[in-house]
Design a protein around this motif. Structure first.
Motif, PDB file in Angstrom:
ATOM      1  N   THR A  53     -40.149   1.689 -25.312  1.00 23.68           N
ATOM      2  CA  THR A  53     -40.909   0.512 -26.099  1.00 23.68           C
ATOM      3  C   THR A  53     -41.921  -0.416 -24.737  1.00 23.68           C
ATOM      4  O   THR A  53     -41.981  -1.149 -24.998  1.00 23.68           O
ATOM      5  N   ASP A  54     -42.486   0.379 -24.186  1.00 28.64           N
ATOM      6  CA  ASP A  54     -43.314  -0.087 -23.253  1.00 28.64           C
ATOM      7  C   ASP A  54     -44.791  -0.555 -23.304  1.00 28.64           C
ATOM      8  O   ASP A  54     -45.597   0.418 -23.389  1.00 28.64           O
ATOM      9  N   TYR A  55     -45.021  -1.034 -24.723  1.00 31.96           N
ATOM     10  CA  TYR A  55     -46.397  -1.521 -25.186  1.00 31.96           C
ATOM     11  C   TYR A  55     -45.625  -3.008 -26.023  1.00 31.96           C
ATOM     12  O   TYR A  55     -45.094  -4.109 -26.036  1.00 31.96           O
ATOM     13  N   GLU A  56     -47.373  -3.686 -26.255  1.00 33.99           N
ATOM     14  CA  GLU A  56     -47.744  -4.694 -27.112  1.00 33.99           C
ATOM     15  C   GLU A  56     -48.276  -3.992 -28.226  1.00 33.99           C
ATOM     16  O   GLU A  56     -48.526  -3.770 -28.741  1.00 33.99           O
ATOM     17  N   HIS A  57     -47.824  -5.296 -29.592  1.00 33.10           N
ATOM     18  CA  HIS A  57     -48.070  -5.138 -30.785  1.00 33.10           C
ATOM     19  C   HIS A  57     -49.081  -5.830 -31.255  1.00 33.10           C
ATOM     20  O   HIS A  57     -48.062  -7.572 -31.140  1.00 33.10           O
ATOM     21  N   ASN A  86     -48.625  -5.727 -16.759  1.00 34.02           N
ATOM     22  CA  ASN A  86     -49.252  -5.320 -18.324  1.00 34.02           C
ATOM     23  C   ASN A  86     -48.488  -4.131 -19.180  1.00 34.02           C
ATOM     24  O   ASN A  86     -47.737  -2.601 -18.198  1.00 34.02           O
ATOM     25  N   PRO A  87     -48.352  -3.702 -20.357  1.00 35.19           N
ATOM     26  CA  PRO A  87     -47.592  -2.422 -21.010  1.00 35.19           C
ATOM     27  C   PRO A  87     -48.707  -1.093 -20.496  1.00 35.19           C
ATOM     28  O   PRO A  87     -49.775  -1.534 -20.566  1.00 35.19           O
ATOM     29  N   LEU A  88     -47.763  -0.458 -21.227  1.00 38.15           N
ATOM     30  CA  LEU A  88     -48.710   1.053 -21.147  1.00 38.15           C
ATOM     31  C   LEU A  88     -48.987   0.921 -22.508  1.00 38.15           C
ATOM     32  O   LEU A  88     -50.836   1.865 -21.861  1.00 38.15           O
ATOM     33  N   PHE A  89     -48.966   0.574 -23.329  1.00 39.75           N
ATOM     34  CA  PHE A  89     -49.190   0.515 -24.892  1.00 39.75           C
ATOM     35  C   PHE A  89     -50.068  -0.367 -24.954  1.00 39.75           C
ATOM     36  O   PHE A  89     -49.427  -1.630 -25.217  1.00 39.75           O
ATOM     37  N   SER A  90     -51.184  -1.120 -25.948  1.00 39.01           N
ATOM     38  CA  SER A  90     -51.273  -2.199 -26.336  1.00 39.01           C
ATOM     39  C   SER A  90     -51.899  -1.395 -27.840  1.00 39.01           C
ATOM     40  O   SER A  90     -52.973  -0.133 -28.290  1.00 39.01           O
ATOM     41  N   ILE A  91     -50.437  -1.470 -29.134  1.00 36.18           N
ATOM     42  CA  ILE A  91     -50.857  -0.431 -30.625  1.00 36.18           C
ATOM     43  C   ILE A  91     -51.885  -2.042 -30.725  1.00 36.18           C
ATOM     44  O   ILE A  91     -50.845  -3.354 -31.373  1.00 36.18           O
ATOM     45  N   ILE A  92     -52.903  -1.605 -31.943  1.00 34.42           N
ATOM     46  CA  ILE A  92     -52.840  -2.719 -32.928  1.00 34.42           C
ATOM     47  C   ILE A  92     -53.261  -2.755 -33.875  1.00 34.42           C
ATOM     48  O   ILE A  92     -53.918  -1.344 -34.758  1.00 34.42           O
ATOM     49  N   THR A  93     -52.970  -2.764 -35.487  1.00 37.11           N
ATOM     50  CA  THR A  93     -52.985  -3.258 -35.974  1.00 37.11           C
ATOM     51  C   THR A  93     -53.612  -4.697 -36.997  1.00 37.11           C
ATOM     52  O   THR A  93     -53.622  -5.589 -37.063  1.00 37.11           O
ATOM     53  N   ILE A  94     -54.975  -3.497 -38.242  1.00 35.94           N
ATOM     54  CA  ILE A  94     -55.505  -4.815 -38.399  1.00 35.94           C
ATOM     55  C   ILE A  94     -55.383  -4.585 -40.147  1.00 35.94           C
ATOM     56  O   ILE A  94     -55.040  -3.285 -40.231  1.00 35.94           O
ATOM     57  N   SER A 119     -57.856   5.380 -23.057  1.00 30.24           N
ATOM     58  CA  SER A 119     -57.062   4.118 -22.136  1.00 30.24           C
ATOM     59  C   SER A 119     -58.219   3.772 -22.444  1.00 30.24           C
ATOM     60  O   SER A 119     -59.407   3.148 -22.491  1.00 30.24           O
ATOM     61  N   ARG A 120     -57.725   1.669 -22.055  1.00 29.99           N
ATOM     62  CA  ARG A 120     -58.673   0.698 -22.092  1.00 29.99           C
ATOM     63  C   ARG A 120     -60.091   0.616 -21.272  1.00 29.99           C
ATOM     64  O   ARG A 120     -61.224   0.467 -20.821  1.00 29.99           O
ATOM     65  N   ALA A 121     -59.734   1.179 -20.184  1.00 29.33           N
ATOM     66  CA  ALA A 121     -60.291   1.318 -18.921  1.00 29.33           C
ATOM     67  C   ALA A 121     -62.477   1.626 -19.481  1.00 29.33           C
ATOM     68  O   ALA A 121     -63.451   1.512 -18.475  1.00 29.33           O
ATOM     69  N   ILE A 122     -62.114   3.123 -20.635  1.00 32.78           N
ATOM     70  CA  ILE A 122     -63.168   3.701 -20.653  1.00 32.78           C
ATOM     71  C   ILE A 122     -63.396   3.121 -22.194  1.00 32.78           C
ATOM     72  O   ILE A 122     -64.648   3.315 -22.779  1.00 32.78           O
ATOM     73  N   THR A 166     -53.949  -5.755 -23.450  1.00 34.10           N
ATOM     74  CA  THR A 166     -53.887  -5.718 -21.909  1.00 34.10           C
ATOM     75  C   THR A 166     -52.927  -4.382 -21.127  1.00 34.10           C
ATOM     76  O   THR A 166     -53.178  -4.136 -20.512  1.00 34.10           O
ATOM     77  N   GLY A 167     -52.737  -3.571 -22.974  1.00 37.65           N
ATOM     78  CA  GLY A 167     -52.236  -2.460 -22.256  1.00 37.65           C
ATOM     79  C   GLY A 167     -53.227  -1.721 -21.847  1.00 37.65           C
ATOM     80  O   GLY A 167     -54.315  -1.474 -21.627  1.00 37.65           O
ATOM     81  N   LYS A 168     -52.644  -0.479 -20.869  1.00 40.04           N
ATOM     82  CA  LYS A 168     -53.293   0.475 -20.368  1.00 40.04           C
ATOM     83  C   LYS A 168     -54.343   2.281 -21.264  1.00 40.04           C
ATOM     84  O   LYS A 168     -55.136   2.111 -21.186  1.00 40.04           O
ATOM     85  N   TYR A 169     -53.483   2.059 -22.657  1.00 38.26           N
ATOM     86  CA  TYR A 169     -54.317   2.098 -23.921  1.00 38.26           C
ATOM     87  C   TYR A 169     -54.179   1.944 -24.782  1.00 38.26           C
ATOM     88  O   TYR A 169     -53.042   1.497 -24.969  1.00 38.26           O
ATOM     89  N   LEU A 170     -54.929   1.994 -25.498  1.00 36.92           N
ATOM     90  CA  LEU A 170     -55.257   1.903 -27.139  1.00 36.92           C
ATOM     91  C   LEU A 170     -54.731   2.574 -28.295  1.00 36.92           C
ATOM     92  O   LEU A 170     -55.254   3.915 -28.130  1.00 36.92           O
TER      93      LEU A 170
END
Length: 248
Positions: free
Chosen positions: A31-35, A2-10, A159-162, A80-84
């Motif tokens: 570059t450890d992210y998903e967009h 899983n990537p470190l970051f999930s970058i979410i663009t609405i 953190s996506r965990a919280i 799926t990233g660790k951070y949002l």
């Protein structure tokens, strides 16, 4: 992995605003992210603009939704990233090293629950307008937000965990209420000490300012108590009067 970051663009009919956002993601030194592009079934060229950026880690979902916060919930479910990181169309990372600055704080503090930084306001020409009128504090806690939303939502990396879903009963200030729930669950927050986000001054909240303020007042009463909230808002009123006077 899983990537470190999930970058979410609405997005919704955001073909003109989206390129600046995409470019700021594409140029990051980390570059450890998903967009994730969560589009509300745009009728303009938004989806084509997103595809043309050719970001390898990008996933695009374009379908009707129930509004901004419903789309954000959809993005969280897909992440799926660790951070949002919520970086909506028109908003952008401040520099090519913004993700690196966030990652440095993550490494330094040993995967904190929240990482945050400062925000500056830009116009549609990407020109600096001002720093955000509320300044992110060096030390952040749940009590900090009694003073208002001191950290811009886009510069509030969780953190996506919280992270829990946004409360859709709030139309304009669900981001503030969401941040409060994150802060209540948070053990450690890490401050980058840098400007992380260029915020485009033309968002949903800007267009519905009065309704947003009423919702925020109700949220403050719910989390901090009515009496304390009323007293605080007298202070907010005096602060706004002073700011208007000094800007003459």
């Amino acid at each position: 992995m899983n990537p470190l970051f999930s970058i979410i663009t609405i997005t919704f009919n955001a073909a003109n605003e989206l390129p600046a956002t995409l470019e700021s993601v594409k140029c990051q030194t980390v570059t450890d992210y998903e967009h994730l592009i969560i589009d509300g079934a745009s009728t303009d060229d938004t989806v084509e603009v997103a595809k043309s950026a050719r970001i390898a880690s990008m996933r695009i979902v374009s379908e009707p939704d129930k509004g901004l916060y419903d789309a954000m919930n959809k993005g969280m479910r897909l992440a799926t990233g660790k951070y949002l990181i919520f970086l909506n169309a028109g908003d952008a990372f401040h520099s090519a090293t913004s993700l690196q600055e966030i990652k440095h704080s993550i490494d330094l503090f040993g995967f904190p629950d929240v990482v945050y930084g400062q925000t500056q306001i830009v116009n549609a020409r990407r020109e600096f307008v001002s720093m955000r009128h509320l300044t992110a504090p060096e030390h952040l806690s749940f009590r900090s937000f009694r003073k208002g939303m001191l950290v811009c939502h886009q510069a509030f990396v969780v953190s996506r965990a919280i992270a829990e879903p946004y409360d859709l009963s709030y139309r304009f200030s669900a981001d503030y209420e969401w941040c409060l729930r994150c802060l209540k669950k948070m053990d450690v927050a890490a401050y980058t000490g840098t400007i992380l986000i260029d915020y485009l001054a033309d968002g949903l909240t800007d267009k519905n300012h009065k309704a947003s303020l009423k919702e925020r007042f109700d949220i403050m009463c719910r989390y901090y108590g009515t009496w304390h909230t009323v007293v605080r808002h007298v202070g907010f009123f005096m602060r706004n009067l002073r700011r208007k006077y000094l800007s003459r």
